[in-house]
Write a protein that holds these residues in place. Structure first.
Motif, PDB file in Angstrom:
ATOM      1  N   ASN A 126      41.987  55.407  30.411  1.00  0.00           N
ATOM      2  CA  ASN A 126      42.894  55.489  31.565  1.00  0.00           C
ATOM      3  C   ASN A 126      42.459  55.187  32.886  1.00  0.00           C
ATOM      4  O   ASN A 126      42.841  54.485  33.693  1.00  0.00           O
ATOM      5  CB  ASN A 126      43.341  56.996  31.666  1.00  0.00           C
ATOM      6  N   THR A 127      41.054  55.297  32.857  1.00  0.00           N
ATOM      7  CA  THR A 127      40.277  55.170  34.219  1.00  0.00           C
ATOM      8  C   THR A 127      39.259  54.063  34.358  1.00  0.00           C
ATOM      9  O   THR A 127      39.479  52.986  35.232  1.00  0.00           O
ATOM     10  CB  THR A 127      39.592  56.354  34.774  1.00  0.00           C
ATOM     11  N   LEU A 128      38.640  53.866  33.214  1.00  0.00           N
ATOM     12  CA  LEU A 128      37.643  52.839  33.284  1.00  0.00           C
ATOM     13  C   LEU A 128      38.263  51.621  32.958  1.00  0.00           C
ATOM     14  O   LEU A 128      38.059  50.511  33.571  1.00  0.00           O
ATOM     15  CB  LEU A 128      36.294  52.983  32.456  1.00  0.00           C
ATOM     16  N   GLY A 129      39.200  51.570  32.348  1.00  0.00           N
ATOM     17  CA  GLY A 129      40.325  50.237  32.132  1.00  0.00           C
ATOM     18  C   GLY A 129      40.790  49.709  33.356  1.00  0.00           C
ATOM     19  O   GLY A 129      40.788  48.449  33.586  1.00  0.00           O
ATOM     20  N   ALA A 130      41.235  50.842  33.988  1.00  0.00           N
ATOM     21  CA  ALA A 130      41.573  50.310  35.291  1.00  0.00           C
ATOM     22  C   ALA A 130      40.760  49.883  36.252  1.00  0.00           C
ATOM     23  O   ALA A 130      41.074  48.654  37.160  1.00  0.00           O
ATOM     24  CB  ALA A 130      42.473  51.474  36.151  1.00  0.00           C
ATOM     25  N   VAL A 131      39.591  50.132  36.338  1.00  0.00           N
ATOM     26  CA  VAL A 131      38.362  49.785  37.019  1.00  0.00           C
ATOM     27  C   VAL A 131      38.090  48.408  36.702  1.00  0.00           C
ATOM     28  O   VAL A 131      37.906  47.413  37.422  1.00  0.00           O
ATOM     29  CB  VAL A 131      37.160  50.773  36.735  1.00  0.00           C
ATOM     30  N   ASN A 132      37.778  48.049  35.179  1.00  0.00           N
ATOM     31  CA  ASN A 132      37.362  46.757  34.852  1.00  0.00           C
ATOM     32  C   ASN A 132      38.559  45.767  35.076  1.00  0.00           C
ATOM     33  O   ASN A 132      38.108  44.538  35.395  1.00  0.00           O
ATOM     34  CB  ASN A 132      37.177  46.824  33.373  1.00  0.00           C
ATOM     35  N   THR A 133      39.987  46.231  35.221  1.00  0.00           N
ATOM     36  CA  THR A 133      40.845  45.303  35.236  1.00  0.00           C
ATOM     37  C   THR A 133      40.937  44.807  36.934  1.00  0.00           C
ATOM     38  O   THR A 133      41.053  43.559  37.284  1.00  0.00           O
ATOM     39  CB  THR A 133      42.159  46.049  35.086  1.00  0.00           C
ATOM     40  N   ILE A 134      40.889  45.953  37.677  1.00  0.00           N
ATOM     41  CA  ILE A 134      40.776  45.454  39.077  1.00  0.00           C
ATOM     42  C   ILE A 134      39.660  44.695  39.608  1.00  0.00           C
ATOM     43  O   ILE A 134      39.648  43.906  40.468  1.00  0.00           O
ATOM     44  CB  ILE A 134      40.770  46.908  39.924  1.00  0.00           C
ATOM     45  N   GLN A 135      38.336  45.200  39.174  1.00  0.00           N
ATOM     46  CA  GLN A 135      37.258  44.139  39.191  1.00  0.00           C
ATOM     47  C   GLN A 135      37.154  42.868  38.803  1.00  0.00           C
ATOM     48  O   GLN A 135      37.057  41.872  39.744  1.00  0.00           O
ATOM     49  CB  GLN A 135      35.834  44.881  38.674  1.00  0.00           C
ATOM     50  N   ALA A 136      37.949  42.571  37.622  1.00  0.00           N
ATOM     51  CA  ALA A 136      38.494  41.189  37.391  1.00  0.00           C
ATOM     52  C   ALA A 136      39.250  40.370  38.135  1.00  0.00           C
ATOM     53  O   ALA A 136      38.889  39.394  38.391  1.00  0.00           O
ATOM     54  CB  ALA A 136      38.656  41.162  35.551  1.00  0.00           C
TER      55      ALA A 136
END
Length: 235
Positions: free
Chosen positions: A97-107
């Motif tokens: 839920n959370t780290l996936g969002a972090v990785n997506t936004i950083q990319a």
């Protein structure tokens, strides 16, 4: 004028409804999904890639030079009594839920900046603010989404808007086990003031709005699309 969007989790449920909505408005959509082999209507404006956004080393090289909007729909429904939850449950829910969002936004962030700004939409749960039994793990993870939304909306302003949608139960493949009998469907309907279960297009409609130029005065918000559950109760 068409824009380019990245939708993570865009092959089923709300993600597919959002993809269809954006394509129907003439935009270009890049979909990233761990289940990219699932059927999704083909069009020259649609680009589907098999990728696990929860991995820090995920290959985002397929992204275009410019992106105008991002939606992360990765999620889980891990409902257990608190005493049965293990550390692994909390870690897995936080990862999805959370780290996936972090990785997506950083990319995507360099691509959003290259486009001169844009919008990010994340997805939370009504359970974060309402407090529901058996939701300890998913509520903790989605609470991370709401905190991330607030922090990034401040940090990325004024060029990039960041908002989240707090959903209640919707009739999607992820919720299939919770709605697989008429009795379960009826019970879920009755827990909501509007006496219905959400559809994929309920969440997708709000996400499409928040990604659009119609929402340029909105950022840092957690918006409930929940049949009223987060705010009212009618007995």
């Amino acid at each position: 004028m068409y824009k380019t969007f990245l939708i993570v989790g865009g092959t089923t449920g709300i993600g597919k409804a959002l993809t269809d909505t954006l394509l129907g408005s003439g935009h270009v959509v890049f979909v990233a999904s761990r289940n990219a082999t699932e059927r999704i209507d083909g069009t020259a404006a649609l680009h589907v890639h098999n990728i696990d956004a929860t991995r820090e080393d995920a290959d985002w090289s397929f992204l275009p030079e410019k992106i105008h909007g991002v939606a992360y729909l990765g999620g889980s429904i891990n409902l257990k009594p608190f005493h049965r939850l293990k550390n692994e449950d909390f870690l897995e829910d936080f990862k999805v839920n959370t780290l996936g969002a972090v990785n997506t936004i950083q990319a995507a962030l360099p691509k959003l900046k290259e486009a001169g700004g844009g919008a990010i939409v994340l997805f939370s749960s009504v359970a974060v603010q309402r407090g529901l039994t058996f939701h300890a793990s998913v509520s903790a993870a989605k609470g991370g989404i709401e905190g991330l939304t607030k922090a990034l909306s401040a940090e990325l302003a004024p060029a990039i808007r960041v908002n989240a949608i707090a959903l209640s139960l919707s009739d999607t493949p992820m919720a299939e086990k919770l709605l697989n009998t008429d009795a379960k469907k009826e019970s879920s309907k009755n827990r909501h003031a509007l006496k219905k279960v959400g559809t994929p297009y309920d969440g997708a409609a709000m996400a499409g709005f928040l990604l659009s130029d119609q929402a340029t005065w909105i950022t840092g918000q957690i918006i409930g699309v929940d049949g009223g559950m987060g705010a009212i109760q009618n007995l």
